[in-house]
Design a protein around this motif. Structure first.
Motif, mmCIF file in Angstrom:
data_model
loop_
_atom_site.group_PDB
_atom_site.id
_atom_site.type_symbol
_atom_site.label_atom_id
_atom_site.label_comp_id
_atom_site.label_asym_id
_atom_site.label_seq_id
_atom_site.Cartn_x
_atom_site.Cartn_y
_atom_site.Cartn_z
ATOM 1 N N UNK A 1 4.050 2.604 -6.156
ATOM 2 C CA UNK A 1 5.191 2.235 -5.309
ATOM 3 C C UNK A 1 6.017 3.467 -4.966
ATOM 4 N N UNK A 2 6.237 4.342 -5.959
ATOM 5 C CA UNK A 2 7.012 5.561 -5.713
ATOM 6 C C UNK A 2 6.314 6.476 -4.719
ATOM 7 N N UNK A 3 4.977 6.581 -4.805
ATOM 8 C CA UNK A 3 4.223 7.419 -3.858
ATOM 9 C C UNK A 3 4.361 6.884 -2.443
ATOM 10 N N UNK A 4 4.223 5.579 -2.287
ATOM 11 C CA UNK A 4 4.337 4.975 -0.957
ATOM 12 C C UNK A 4 5.746 5.160 -0.402
ATOM 13 N N UNK A 5 6.754 4.955 -1.257
ATOM 14 C CA UNK A 5 8.132 5.145 -0.813
ATOM 15 C C UNK A 5 8.401 6.593 -0.425
ATOM 16 N N UNK A 6 7.864 7.537 -1.194
ATOM 17 C CA UNK A 6 8.056 8.948 -0.863
ATOM 18 C C UNK A 6 7.415 9.310 0.460
ATOM 19 N N UNK A 7 6.203 8.860 0.669
ATOM 20 C CA UNK A 7 5.523 9.134 1.940
ATOM 21 C C UNK A 7 6.281 8.508 3.106
ATOM 22 N N UNK A 8 6.725 7.268 2.913
ATOM 23 C CA UNK A 8 7.469 6.597 3.977
ATOM 24 C C UNK A 8 8.789 7.285 4.270
ATOM 25 N N UNK A 9 9.458 7.762 3.236
ATOM 26 C CA UNK A 9 10.736 8.451 3.438
ATOM 27 C C UNK A 9 10.560 9.727 4.242
#
Length: 216
Positions: free
Chosen positions: A166-174
């Protein structure tokens, strides 16, 4: 911190729009919720079925694969329904915007129409109406469904895998959203210049049309 506030005319138009299309907007919201659930649940079901094929065989899972196909079809139908209903709602918003714009023009003094010719006012009204329609339709068709699907996807990833994913996806999206915001801010200067140039062109054409008989 500077707070963003909508101009009073836009607030008045959106309030009238909500009052007139409240039921349709709530229906669209419900369909968006169902579409988001079907869009996220269908791939999850398919992944579970793939894991079970080697153990149970494809014949035993035929009914589940049929359910997967039905869920995909339902998601597609719901998405098309949202687009159709948002188009109808956008037309209603365009009508409300046009009538409110004309009502404001009726309150203007004679000097206002000496400063701005009819062609310029018409172009400004059309651009404002189209801009509001585009923003609302993007919100109903793109932004809200996408945000819902992202939220459901993150919840699914967190529940099935781990919070690191979840953190990886959020970081990429940010990062992607930040780069898009920077590009949009840089393009805004040129967009405003283009709008101003369009208004000047409309003013020139309107003056030329008003003076056409004199020029002839």
């Amino acid at each position: 911190m500077r707070m963003f506030a909508l101009p009073p005319p836009v607030t008045e138009i959106l309030a009238a729009y909500w009052k007139a299309d409240r039921r349709l907007l709530l229906l669209i919201a419900a369909i968006v919720m169902l579409s988001g659930l079907a869009t996220v649940a269908a791939p999850y079901l398919f992944s579970r079925l793939i894991d079970r094929i080697s153990a149970e065989g494809i014949r035993e899972l035929a009914g589940w694969f049929l359910l997967y196909a039905v869920m995909l079809g339902a998601a597609s139908i719901l998405q098309n329904t949202v687009q159709y209903l948002s188009f109808l709602s956008g037309e209603n918003l365009g009508f409300i915007t046009s009538t409110r714009y004309f009502a404001r023009l009726l309150k203007k003094t004679h000097s206002f129409f000496l400063d701005y010719n009819a062609a310029e006012l018409q172009v400004a009204g059309e651009k404002g109406r189209n801009a509001l329609k585009i923003v609302v339709q993007l919100g109903l068709v793109v932004f809200i469904p996408s945000a819902l699907q992202i939220l459901l996807t993150l919840v699914t990833l967190g529940a099935l895998i781990n919070l690191q994913m979840v953190a990886i996806v959020l970081g990429y999206g940010s990062v992607a959203v930040t780069l898009s915001a920077i590009a949009t801010r840089r393009a805004r200067i040129h967009r405003e210049a283009a709008v101003e140039a369009g208004q000047q062109n409309a003013r020139f054409v309107g003056n030329a049309m008003n003076a056409m008989e004199t020029l002839r």
